[in-house]
Design an enzyme around this catalytic site. Sequence first.
Site, PDB file in Angstrom:
ATOM      1  CB  ALA A  55       0.891 -15.107   0.845  1.00  0.00           C
TER       2      ALA A  55
ATOM      3  N   GLY B 226       0.640 -10.222   1.889  1.00  0.00           N
ATOM      4  CA  GLY B 226      -0.576 -10.579   0.075  1.00  0.00           C
ATOM      5  C   GLY B 226      -1.787 -10.258  -0.119  1.00  0.00           C
TER       6      GLY B 226
ATOM      7  CD  GLU C 190       2.431  -7.431  -1.126  1.00  0.00           C
ATOM      8  OE1 GLU C 190       2.724  -8.832  -0.997  1.00  0.00           O
ATOM      9  OE2 GLU C 190       3.823  -7.271  -1.596  1.00  0.00           O
TER      10      GLU C 190
ATOM     11  CD  GLU D 278       5.104  -9.303   3.113  1.00  0.00           C
ATOM     12  OE1 GLU D 278       5.420  -7.989   4.285  1.00  0.00           O
ATOM     13  OE2 GLU D 278       4.685  -9.217   2.366  1.00  0.00           O
TER      14      GLU D 278
END
Length: 257
Positions: free
Chosen positions: A65, A108, A111, A131
């Site tokens: 992200a 992300g 993911e 993260e």
Amino acid sequence: MEFVKTTPNYQPYTALIELNRPKELNALNLQLMQELKEALKTLDQDESVRVIVLKGNEKAFAAGADIKQMANKSAIDMLMIDQFSTWDQIKKTRKPLIAAVSGFALGGGCELAMTCDMIVASETAKFGQPEIKIGVMPGAGGTQRLTKAIGKARTMEMVLTGKFIEASEALAYGLINKVVPVELYLSEAMKLAAEIAQMSPVAAMLAKESINRSFETHLDEGLHFERKNFYLTFASEDQKEGMQAFVEKRSPNYQGK
Ligand code: DAK
């Protein structure tokens, strides 16, 4: 669309979606995710598409992200804007979705690849949930899908240290389907897509739904769900065609009906 390129008939019955924010290593900002959601929704409803392949570029599938977009947000900003709700839509894609991963698939990005149904990777692919290094933790499946895919011990290590794993390790751990030289990762993903696209799209959709149900429920309930979907395939013309073709010793020609 600025950050997502879509080619509906890249090859027969197969669409290609390309994440296109190369300077930022395909960091997943709000606009990119919105565009991705819309592209997937459109292709999911397009009768000429049976399988969807999602790729980034050679250097990065997606590096996570967009940290710069999130950096100054408060918890209440995150809650009220709810920018991450678009992520829920990705898993609603009903057609088989293959991630073609080269380079970084982090946070992300990892993911997102795991939300796809299968992953074909280049030898240069690196998977990670880093993260923790920026003071947060995975928020889109990294603690759930990764654990289910590679087990608790390895997930704990990856999530708590932020270290990356190479494509060869990801293959050995069962996270991905295949590793190939970088120049072949897209063509291999397309080959897999072509193989699936020859099957009944009705059966493929129902089978995908049933497999995914196994993650949501206990065995009896899952078996019941599977059996209902199996029976439902008998409502399709494709079931008649598939079985008739077997009897007549010819290749089936599925219409997705
Ligand atoms: N966000 C924003 N920009 C990024 C980025 C990211 N995730 N990753 C890379 N970039 C940008 C860099 O800032 C740099 O920009 P400029 O400085 O040139 O303007 C450019 O891309 C090239 O990156 P580097 O110069 O760093 O390239 P290197 O080859 O040296 O390093 C790297 C590559 C991938 C190792 C490094 O860029 C890196 O560590 N990137 C960050 C990886 C990361 O920490 N990812 C996790 C982010 S957090 C949720 C859904 C999703 C999420 C959470 C919740 N919900 C549904 C609730 C996800 C969270 C995350 O992914």
